[in-house]
Design an enzyme around this catalytic site. Sequence first.
Site, PDB file in Angstrom:
ATOM      1  N   LYS A 155      43.160  46.053  50.483  1.00 25.25           N
ATOM      2  CA  LYS A 155      43.365  47.056  49.430  1.00 25.25           C
ATOM      3  C   LYS A 155      43.145  48.449  50.021  1.00 25.25           C
ATOM      4  O   LYS A 155      43.993  48.911  50.776  1.00 25.25           O
ATOM      5  CB  LYS A 155      42.482  46.701  48.247  1.00 25.25           C
ATOM      6  CG  LYS A 155      43.092  45.468  47.563  1.00 25.25           C
ATOM      7  CD  LYS A 155      42.225  44.712  46.635  1.00 25.25           C
ATOM      8  CE  LYS A 155      43.031  43.506  46.134  1.00 25.25           C
ATOM      9  NZ  LYS A 155      42.201  42.425  45.640  1.00 25.25           N
ATOM     10  N   SER A 207      39.126  44.116  38.473  1.00 28.47           N
ATOM     11  CA  SER A 207      40.440  44.375  39.050  1.00 28.47           C
ATOM     12  C   SER A 207      41.496  44.756  38.039  1.00 28.47           C
ATOM     13  O   SER A 207      42.411  45.493  38.348  1.00 28.47           O
ATOM     14  CB  SER A 207      40.895  43.158  39.854  1.00 28.47           C
ATOM     15  OG  SER A 207      40.838  41.979  39.065  1.00 28.47           O
ATOM     16  N   HIS A 254      37.761  46.216  44.851  1.00 28.92           N
ATOM     17  CA  HIS A 254      38.424  47.444  44.389  1.00 28.92           C
ATOM     18  C   HIS A 254      37.519  48.671  44.468  1.00 28.92           C
ATOM     19  O   HIS A 254      37.898  49.744  44.010  1.00 28.92           O
ATOM     20  CB  HIS A 254      38.938  47.271  42.959  1.00 28.92           C
ATOM     21  CG  HIS A 254      40.018  46.244  42.875  1.00 28.92           C
ATOM     22  ND1 HIS A 254      41.335  46.517  43.188  1.00 28.92           N
ATOM     23  CD2 HIS A 254      39.970  44.929  42.574  1.00 28.92           C
ATOM     24  CE1 HIS A 254      42.058  45.416  43.060  1.00 28.92           C
ATOM     25  NE2 HIS A 254      41.251  44.436  42.694  1.00 28.92           N
TER      26      HIS A 254
HETATM   27  C1  LIG Z   1      42.432  41.031  45.437  1.00 25.09           C
HETATM   28  C2  LIG Z   1      41.105  40.492  45.098  1.00 25.09           C
HETATM   29  C3  LIG Z   1      40.540  39.454  45.841  1.00 25.09           C
HETATM   30  C4  LIG Z   1      41.345  38.705  46.868  1.00 25.09           C
HETATM   31  O1  LIG Z   1      41.538  39.420  48.021  1.00 25.09           O
HETATM   32  P1  LIG Z   1      42.826  39.132  48.924  1.00 25.09           P
HETATM   33  O2  LIG Z   1      42.479  39.715  50.227  1.00 25.09           O
HETATM   34  O3  LIG Z   1      43.967  39.802  48.239  1.00 25.09           O
HETATM   35  O4  LIG Z   1      43.008  37.645  48.976  1.00 25.09           O
HETATM   36  C5  LIG Z   1      39.245  39.099  45.573  1.00 25.09           C
HETATM   37  N1  LIG Z   1      38.524  39.694  44.596  1.00 25.09           N
HETATM   38  C6  LIG Z   1      39.047  40.670  43.834  1.00 25.09           C
HETATM   39  C7  LIG Z   1      38.214  41.288  42.767  1.00 25.09           C
HETATM   40  C8  LIG Z   1      40.347  41.089  44.059  1.00 25.09           C
HETATM   41  O5  LIG Z   1      40.892  42.034  43.289  1.00 25.09           O
END
Ligand SMILES: *Cc1c(COP(=O)(O)O)cnc(C)c1O
Length: 388
Positions: free
Chosen positions: A238, A181, A209
């Site tokens: 995302k 990330s 991601h």
């Molecule tokens: C953002 C993220 C999460 C968490 O997801 P949310 O829906 O924002 O709680 C989990 N794993 C990774 C690698 C992330 O970047």
Amino acid sequence: MSFDAHVREALAQLHGTGLLRIPRVLTSLQGPEALVDGRPVRLFCSNDYLGLAAHPKIREAASRALADSAYGSGASRHISGTTDLHNRAEAALADFVGMPAAVLFSTGYAANLGAVQALVGPGDVIFSDELNHASLIDGCRLSRARVHVYPHRNLGALEQLLHMHRSSGRAALVLTDAVFSMDGALAPLVELRALSERFGAGLLVDEAHALGVLGPHGRGLCAALGVRPDVLIGTLGKAFGAAGAFAAGPANTAALVKNRARSFVFSTSPPASQAAAALAAVELVRDGDPLREQLQHHAETLHEGLLALGYRLGPHASHILPVLVGDPEPTMRLSAALLEHGIFVHGIRPPTVPAGTSRLRLTPMASHMALHVQQALAAFASVRTLLG
Ligand SMILES: *Cc1c(COP(=O)(O)O)cnc(C)c1O
């Protein structure tokens, strides 16, 4: 020390080390042209990679579901919080990633926490990349399995750890982000799959991601590389432009997660409207090839432009561009200076990244226009002197 003094001291320490976080406030839609703290900016720190967060089809799907159902879901999934929309979203998400079953969670944080804790426990062993997301790390802690952290993407080190410690655990699970990330690196999934298989370990891949961005129809890095993990975590907040997440895998794996994940069992289920939005988002992501091309194009332009300006980027080229600074204060100064030029890129500090590697995390969106990208590069050119 009184409790109040303890809290004040902790806050003062965050402030003194440049680590105090105060969110900026968005008063527009999430999109390339946003209002942040009342000021018009170009938004370059959103994970809404495909520009779907404000898409009418997602918003309409959620409103339609809201008109037909309660807002609150009233109870956890196992009590009275499961609607047809929850089940349909799970089926659609499983189908999208080519897995037999999926379990819907309110957030990706809850999905990782719950999936890891549900699938391994005391007496089992976990092998985890040192740069895995905090939610995977917390899942390890909650599981009470023995955890061996391997250096970032280091297959040799992982192999050694598997040699030394695999047999000490009943079950073993290798954990990795697909696209990391904060540095945008891709996990070596083909090799991780081969290694975990050789040692009789499961492989959990967090596609947060990668889903929507990489692979055929945006099916993620596993699909791009032809790798079949034992558990695939996808987040919907995302590239999907929605909210929530899922853990996908074979039917038995999903059943165990549904039964044992504490963040699933002991939590009110997400609103039906959230499931409806997820269903609409899957369709948009599946048909999003032009958006993925646009995103890729912007990422390449930014990557080349920043290198030409003399910025230090991470070693990996992807849609996540880490502009490396080092210490928290200069990182936040650079971010503030860019904001003065109308470009919003947030600084990333410990504990999100290791000490000494604070950075700006620049992320284009498919919805940016070429002009926005040029404006961002012009702003980076103007503030370059701040870094010496
Ligand atoms: C953002 C993220 C999460 C968490 O997801 P949310 O829906 O924002 O709680 C989990 N794993 C990774 C690698 C992330 O970047």
